[in-house]
Design a protein around this motif. Structure first.
Motif, PDB file in Angstrom:
ATOM      1  N   UNK A 123       0.698  -4.951  -3.073  1.00  0.00           N
ATOM      2  CA  UNK A 123      -0.402  -4.605  -3.977  1.00  0.00           C
ATOM      3  C   UNK A 123      -0.611  -3.095  -4.041  1.00  0.00           C
ATOM      4  N   UNK A 124      -0.551  -2.421  -2.902  1.00  0.00           N
ATOM      5  CA  UNK A 124      -0.756  -0.969  -2.891  1.00  0.00           C
ATOM      6  C   UNK A 124       0.313  -0.264  -3.723  1.00  0.00           C
ATOM      7  N   UNK A 125       1.565  -0.724  -3.625  1.00  0.00           N
ATOM      8  CA  UNK A 125       2.646  -0.106  -4.406  1.00  0.00           C
ATOM      9  C   UNK A 125       2.438  -0.336  -5.893  1.00  0.00           C
ATOM     10  N   UNK A 126       1.997  -1.561  -6.261  1.00  0.00           N
ATOM     11  CA  UNK A 126       1.724  -1.836  -7.673  1.00  0.00           C
ATOM     12  C   UNK A 126       0.614  -0.942  -8.190  1.00  0.00           C
ATOM     13  N   UNK A 127      -0.436  -0.781  -7.399  1.00  0.00           N
ATOM     14  CA  UNK A 127      -1.553   0.069  -7.813  1.00  0.00           C
ATOM     15  C   UNK A 127      -1.133   1.534  -7.889  1.00  0.00           C
ATOM     16  N   UNK A 128      -0.268   1.987  -6.946  1.00  0.00           N
ATOM     17  CA  UNK A 128       0.222   3.370  -6.996  1.00  0.00           C
ATOM     18  C   UNK A 128       1.030   3.597  -8.268  1.00  0.00           C
ATOM     19  N   UNK A 132       3.372  11.718  -7.024  1.00  0.00           N
ATOM     20  CA  UNK A 132       3.030  11.304  -5.658  1.00  0.00           C
ATOM     21  C   UNK A 132       3.980  10.220  -5.157  1.00  0.00           C
ATOM     22  N   UNK A 133       4.247   9.225  -5.987  1.00  0.00           N
ATOM     23  CA  UNK A 133       5.154   8.134  -5.637  1.00  0.00           C
ATOM     24  C   UNK A 133       6.299   8.137  -6.649  1.00  0.00           C
ATOM     25  N   UNK A 134       7.360   8.862  -6.340  1.00  0.00           N
ATOM     26  CA  UNK A 134       8.468   9.033  -7.280  1.00  0.00           C
ATOM     27  C   UNK A 134       9.180   7.719  -7.590  1.00  0.00           C
ATOM     28  N   UNK A 135       9.291   6.850  -6.595  1.00  0.00           N
ATOM     29  CA  UNK A 135       9.981   5.577  -6.830  1.00  0.00           C
ATOM     30  C   UNK A 135       9.224   4.734  -7.849  1.00  0.00           C
ATOM     31  N   UNK A 136       7.909   4.646  -7.691  1.00  0.00           N
ATOM     32  CA  UNK A 136       7.096   3.878  -8.639  1.00  0.00           C
ATOM     33  C   UNK A 136       7.102   4.553 -10.010  1.00  0.00           C
ATOM     34  N   UNK A 188      -8.456   3.374 -10.050  1.00  0.00           N
ATOM     35  CA  UNK A 188      -7.169   3.031  -9.438  1.00  0.00           C
ATOM     36  C   UNK A 188      -6.970   3.744  -8.108  1.00  0.00           C
ATOM     37  N   UNK A 189      -7.407   4.997  -8.008  1.00  0.00           N
ATOM     38  CA  UNK A 189      -7.288   5.736  -6.748  1.00  0.00           C
ATOM     39  C   UNK A 189      -8.101   5.038  -5.655  1.00  0.00           C
ATOM     40  N   UNK A 190      -9.309   4.575  -5.994  1.00  0.00           N
ATOM     41  CA  UNK A 190     -10.115   3.838  -5.016  1.00  0.00           C
ATOM     42  C   UNK A 190      -9.425   2.526  -4.642  1.00  0.00           C
ATOM     43  N   UNK A 191      -8.872   1.808  -5.634  1.00  0.00           N
ATOM     44  CA  UNK A 191      -8.183   0.547  -5.371  1.00  0.00           C
ATOM     45  C   UNK A 191      -6.963   0.752  -4.481  1.00  0.00           C
ATOM     46  N   UNK A 192      -6.210   1.832  -4.729  1.00  0.00           N
ATOM     47  CA  UNK A 192      -5.042   2.141  -3.890  1.00  0.00           C
ATOM     48  C   UNK A 192      -5.496   2.376  -2.460  1.00  0.00           C
ATOM     49  N   UNK A 193      -6.538   3.162  -2.292  1.00  0.00           N
ATOM     50  CA  UNK A 193      -7.033   3.475  -0.948  1.00  0.00           C
ATOM     51  C   UNK A 193      -7.490   2.197  -0.241  1.00  0.00           C
ATOM     52  N   UNK A 194      -8.205   1.326  -0.949  1.00  0.00           N
ATOM     53  CA  UNK A 194      -8.651   0.067  -0.356  1.00  0.00           C
ATOM     54  C   UNK A 194      -7.462  -0.814   0.011  1.00  0.00           C
ATOM     55  N   UNK A 195      -6.477  -0.893  -0.879  1.00  0.00           N
ATOM     56  CA  UNK A 195      -5.294  -1.730  -0.619  1.00  0.00           C
ATOM     57  C   UNK A 195      -4.512  -1.200   0.570  1.00  0.00           C
ATOM     58  N   UNK A 196      -4.363   0.110   0.654  1.00  0.00           N
ATOM     59  CA  UNK A 196      -3.626   0.697   1.777  1.00  0.00           C
ATOM     60  C   UNK A 196      -4.369   0.463   3.086  1.00  0.00           C
ATOM     61  N   UNK A 197      -5.688   0.559   3.043  1.00  0.00           N
ATOM     62  CA  UNK A 197      -6.471   0.321   4.263  1.00  0.00           C
ATOM     63  C   UNK A 197      -6.378  -1.136   4.680  1.00  0.00           C
ATOM     64  N   UNK A 198      -6.437  -2.050   3.717  1.00  0.00           N
ATOM     65  CA  UNK A 198      -6.391  -3.470   4.058  1.00  0.00           C
ATOM     66  C   UNK A 198      -5.001  -3.901   4.517  1.00  0.00           C
ATOM     67  N   UNK A 199      -3.968  -3.241   4.021  1.00  0.00           N
ATOM     68  CA  UNK A 199      -2.600  -3.594   4.407  1.00  0.00           C
ATOM     69  C   UNK A 199      -2.083  -2.727   5.545  1.00  0.00           C
TER      70      UNK A 199
END
Length: 175
Positions: A103-108, A71-75, A149-160
């Motif tokens: 934070x979202x990138x770290x979680x991804x 999903x995130x090739x760079x990460x 982690x998927x929930x945390x990513x979604x929350x981080x993306x929404x907050x950012x």
């Protein structure tokens, strides 16, 4: 080979002989007898791999290739180079990988690692009922971590707001 087989095989490649990726970025690994030689990403992985084989001094030692589409090739590239320690990567191959920008990138990145581990566990073939129980426990634990982690990513993306600061967007050079 039938005409249908030929058409199917031709449909997998573009005019330049590279895999159709539908704009997705591939994560590729090049292996030699001594282990993992190189990890990279590209939207044209076969073209990029061919370049490595022709231009790198270690290109003739490549005996295996693995191509994934995370999903995130760079990460995923950053994590793979840091954790798998390929012999010929320079970027990200220090003591610690450079921190992802937010934070979202770290979680991804962590999510990509856990998803890969979950897939490897799910693909394992048990040798006995004891192995099966251990694998099932590992799969359950990995699935729980992936879900969190998927929930945390979604929350981080929404907050950012999933926006990148103007100076933080990076593009890789095409092969």
């Amino acid at each position: 080979m039938t005409d249908i087989d030929t058409q199917f095989l031709r449909s997998l490649f573009d005019e330049e002989g590279s895999l159709h990726t539908a704009g997705r970025t591939a994560l590729y690994r090049l292996y030699g007898l001594e282990g993992l030689l190189y990890v990279g990403i590209s939207t044209c992985p076969l073209t990029r791999i061919r370049t490595h084989l022709q231009q790198q001094p270690w290109g003739s030692r490549v005996i295996g290739v693995r191509i994934d589409y995370p999903h995130d090739a760079h990460a995923a590239e950053r994590e793979a180079v840091h954790s798998e320690r390929p012999l010929h990567n320079i970027v990200f191959n220090g003591e610690a990988p450079p921190p992802p920008p937010d934070r979202a990138a770290r979680l991804r990145a962590e999510l990509a690692v856990q998803q890969r581990r979950l897939e490897e566990l799910q693909a394992a073939v048990p040798q006995s009922t004891t192995h099966l129980r251990l694998i099932l426990r590992g799969i359950a634990a990995a699935q729980t971590k992936v879900d969190k982690l998927a929930r945390d990513v979604q929350e981080a993306e929404q907050s950012e707001g999933t926006r990148q600061p103007p100076g933080r967007q990076t593009k890789r050079a095409k092969p």
